[in-house]
Scaffold this motif. Structure first.
Motif, PDB file in Angstrom:
ATOM      1  N   GLY A 305     -23.496 -18.010  29.723  1.00  0.00           N
ATOM      2  CA  GLY A 305     -23.381 -19.468  29.195  1.00  0.00           C
ATOM      3  C   GLY A 305     -21.772 -19.911  29.293  1.00  0.00           C
ATOM      4  O   GLY A 305     -21.192 -19.213  29.696  1.00  0.00           O
ATOM      5  N   PRO A 306     -21.585 -21.170  29.135  1.00  0.00           N
ATOM      6  CA  PRO A 306     -20.066 -21.518  29.069  1.00  0.00           C
ATOM      7  C   PRO A 306     -19.189 -21.340  27.989  1.00  0.00           C
ATOM      8  O   PRO A 306     -19.228 -21.922  26.937  1.00  0.00           O
ATOM      9  N   GLY A 307     -18.571 -20.122  28.177  1.00  0.00           N
ATOM     10  CA  GLY A 307     -17.709 -19.340  26.940  1.00  0.00           C
ATOM     11  C   GLY A 307     -16.424 -19.186  27.786  1.00  0.00           C
ATOM     12  O   GLY A 307     -16.426 -18.778  29.247  1.00  0.00           O
ATOM     13  N   ARG A 308     -15.316 -18.933  27.098  1.00  0.00           N
ATOM     14  CA  ARG A 308     -14.014 -18.294  27.487  1.00  0.00           C
ATOM     15  C   ARG A 308     -13.421 -17.281  26.485  1.00  0.00           C
ATOM     16  O   ARG A 308     -13.369 -17.783  25.261  1.00  0.00           O
ATOM     17  N   VAL A 309     -13.106 -16.116  26.884  1.00  0.00           N
ATOM     18  CA  VAL A 309     -12.561 -15.263  25.728  1.00  0.00           C
ATOM     19  C   VAL A 309     -11.606 -14.266  26.427  1.00  0.00           C
ATOM     20  O   VAL A 309     -11.801 -13.996  27.476  1.00  0.00           O
ATOM     21  N   GLU A 378     -17.685 -18.087  21.211  1.00  0.00           N
ATOM     22  CA  GLU A 378     -17.615 -18.114  22.693  1.00  0.00           C
ATOM     23  C   GLU A 378     -18.208 -17.136  23.257  1.00  0.00           C
ATOM     24  O   GLU A 378     -18.916 -16.998  24.380  1.00  0.00           O
ATOM     25  N   LEU A 379     -17.912 -15.623  22.509  1.00  0.00           N
ATOM     26  CA  LEU A 379     -18.955 -14.482  23.124  1.00  0.00           C
ATOM     27  C   LEU A 379     -20.222 -14.694  23.025  1.00  0.00           C
ATOM     28  O   LEU A 379     -21.214 -14.210  23.770  1.00  0.00           O
ATOM     29  N   ARG A 380     -20.853 -15.381  22.047  1.00  0.00           N
ATOM     30  CA  ARG A 380     -22.277 -15.842  21.890  1.00  0.00           C
ATOM     31  C   ARG A 380     -22.754 -16.470  22.969  1.00  0.00           C
ATOM     32  O   ARG A 380     -23.776 -16.180  23.422  1.00  0.00           O
ATOM     33  N   ARG A 381     -21.863 -17.356  23.380  1.00  0.00           N
ATOM     34  CA  ARG A 381     -22.273 -18.372  24.546  1.00  0.00           C
ATOM     35  C   ARG A 381     -22.414 -17.206  26.044  1.00  0.00           C
ATOM     36  O   ARG A 381     -23.262 -17.558  26.939  1.00  0.00           O
ATOM     37  N   LEU A 382     -21.273 -16.580  25.959  1.00  0.00           N
ATOM     38  CA  LEU A 382     -21.268 -15.574  27.025  1.00  0.00           C
ATOM     39  C   LEU A 382     -22.045 -14.331  27.376  1.00  0.00           C
ATOM     40  O   LEU A 382     -22.656 -14.291  28.385  1.00  0.00           O
TER      41      LEU A 382
END
Ligand SMILES: CC(C)(COP(=O)(O)OP(=O)(O)OC[C@H]1O[C@@H](n2cnc3c(N)ncnc32)[C@H](O)[C@@H]1OP(=O)(O)O)[C@@H](O)C(=O)NCCC(=O)NCCS
Length: 394
Positions: A305-309, A378-382
């Motif tokens: 999904g759309p995340g960034r970390v 973010e991690l949950r989306r990634l």
């Protein structure tokens, strides 16, 4: 301490006797020792390391070159197995040293993921492994499947010995490997042991010309139990066809047991089905599997999904450094620049997220990383939650 890789035939007098002592009833009969010869071909492509002291084998560990599906990507996997130390040589760090070298060698030969069944999970957690779900055992009476006998289903069931239908079974497990997260299968040289032992029946369900379900099983006695292995189904018709076949054993066996993945819900199969579903985890005989990433390259290109970390990987020999994980294109990309919430993860923490078995907050609670609320989102989306199903038992 000398660690070296065994040549195939050396196993007969070094690793096999240690493994037999560790995993079988003993002392072995003479026949049993002679049977070691029969196992050689099924081990020939494994990487087997031993520790030797004074010319004697003290400990051994092997890696089976397998393949595993990680969120849709099929990757070479190191299946760690046959870990055993001589009883007089235990607790001296031999297995720790063996495992380090074995995983170095497997990673360097292109295996970015690894899985095993632990003797003690905490020992392997320090090696970066995280727990995966255990297959469930579902037990029920064939009488409760009776309603299926009155249903007309599209498709056919084929019944044969595994020795005859093995190629069909293998090709269906190859399909599951491509389609199912977590699914892992043996290399050919090991898998053909199932065909050669020929100690199972095989049923396959074909729908629209394709095999979409398979089950291997044995029957322990008249009036006893039909003992199924993993119920593999890619379609509800295939499941119904296999259960309909089992329903015909109502006057033959009292119980049926099947291994099912953690996301299979037998209580929803039929009305009035009395079923007991159990996952038993015990030491040392009934372990839930564990898995880990050996290289961050395993993540590149996975659906996300759309995340960034920005993650810093700590405390591990194989995973380290700082990496920016970006899922904005719908695929995970590893880059180096740009602002993003920061997170610190152990190898087990990152593996838990990649396999989809823990929420980022659970990673934090379990001490597998430092994850603040912003990074957790973010991690949950990634890495959306996912339930891996390992299948292979080794
Ligand atoms: C389980 C088994 C393989 C462990 O082998 P080992 O060579 O004793 O393993 P290690 O010495 O590397 O580590 C085992 C423990 O000893 C500890 N240890 C290592 N060196 C030590 C030392 N010098 N003094 C005391 N303890 C030590 C390790 O830290 C570890 O304990 P911990 O996890 O609590 O830290 C061995 O006991 C065995 O063969 N058991 C039967 C078969 C089996 O269960 N195999 C595993 C199936 S996957």
């Amino acid at each position: 301490m000398l660690i070296r890789r065994l040549a195939a035939e050396e196993r007969l007098t070094t690793s096999f006797p240690l493994q037999a002592y560790a995993f079988e009833a003993s002392p072995p009969t003479r026949d049993r020792v002679e049977a070691f010869h029969r196992y050689l071909p099924y081990n020939k492509g494994n990487r087997t390391l031993v520790v030797e002291e004074g010319g004697e084998t003290q400990a051994t560990a092997s890696a089976v070159p397998m393949r595993q599906n990680l969120r849709g990507a099929v990757l070479p996997m190191a299946g760690v197995a046959g870990v055993a130390t001589h009883p007089l040589a235990r607790r001296q760090g031999y297995v720790r040293a063996l495992l380090r070298q074995l995983l170095d060698e497997m990673r360097d030969s292109g295996h970015p993921v690894s899985a095993l069944y632990p003797f003690r999970a905490s020992f392997y957690e320090r090696f970066g492994y995280v727990g995966l779900p255990r297959a469930r055992t579902a037990r029920f009476s064939p009488a409760d499947l009776a309603p299926l006998l009155r249903i007309e289903l599209p498709g056919t069931v084929r019944w044969e010995r595994i020795g005859v239908g093995y190629a069909r079974y293998r090709s269906f497990t190859e399909r599951c490997l491509r389609e199912r997260h977590g699914f892992a299968i043996f290399p050919d040289f090991r898998d053909v042991g199932l065909r050669d032992r020929d100690d199972r029946w095989l049923i396959t369900a074909t729908v629209d010309g394709s095999v979409l379900g398979a089950l291997t099983y044995r029957i322990d006695d008249h009036g006893g139990e039909l003992v199924g292995d993993d119920l593999l189904v890619a379609d509800p018709y295939a499941r119904a066809l296999l259960l309909q076949f089992l329903a015909r054993h109502v006057d033959q066996v009292e119980r049926i047991s099947l291994q099912v993945p953690a996301d299979e819900l037998p209580e929803l199969w039929l009305t009035d089905l009395a079923v007991h579903v159990e996952a038993r985890v015990a030491r040392p005989s009934s372990a839930a599997p564990m898995a880990r990433l050996l290289s961050v390259d395993a993540l590149a290109g996975l659906p996300a999904g759309p995340g960034r970390v920005r993650m810093e990987l700590v405390g591990d020999r194989w995973l380290g450094g700082t990496h920016l994980l970006d899922g904005t294109t719908g695929r995970l990309e590893l880059t180096s620049g740009g602002p993003a919430p920061e997170v610190t993860l152990t190898a087990a923490g990152l593996s838990a997220l990649a396999y989809g078995v823990l929420d980022p907050v659970e990673v934090h609670i379990r001490g597998l990383g430092e994850v603040g609320p912003e990074a957790a989102a973010e991690l949950r989306r990634l890495f959306p939650r996912a339930l891996p199903y390992l299948f292979a038992d080794f």
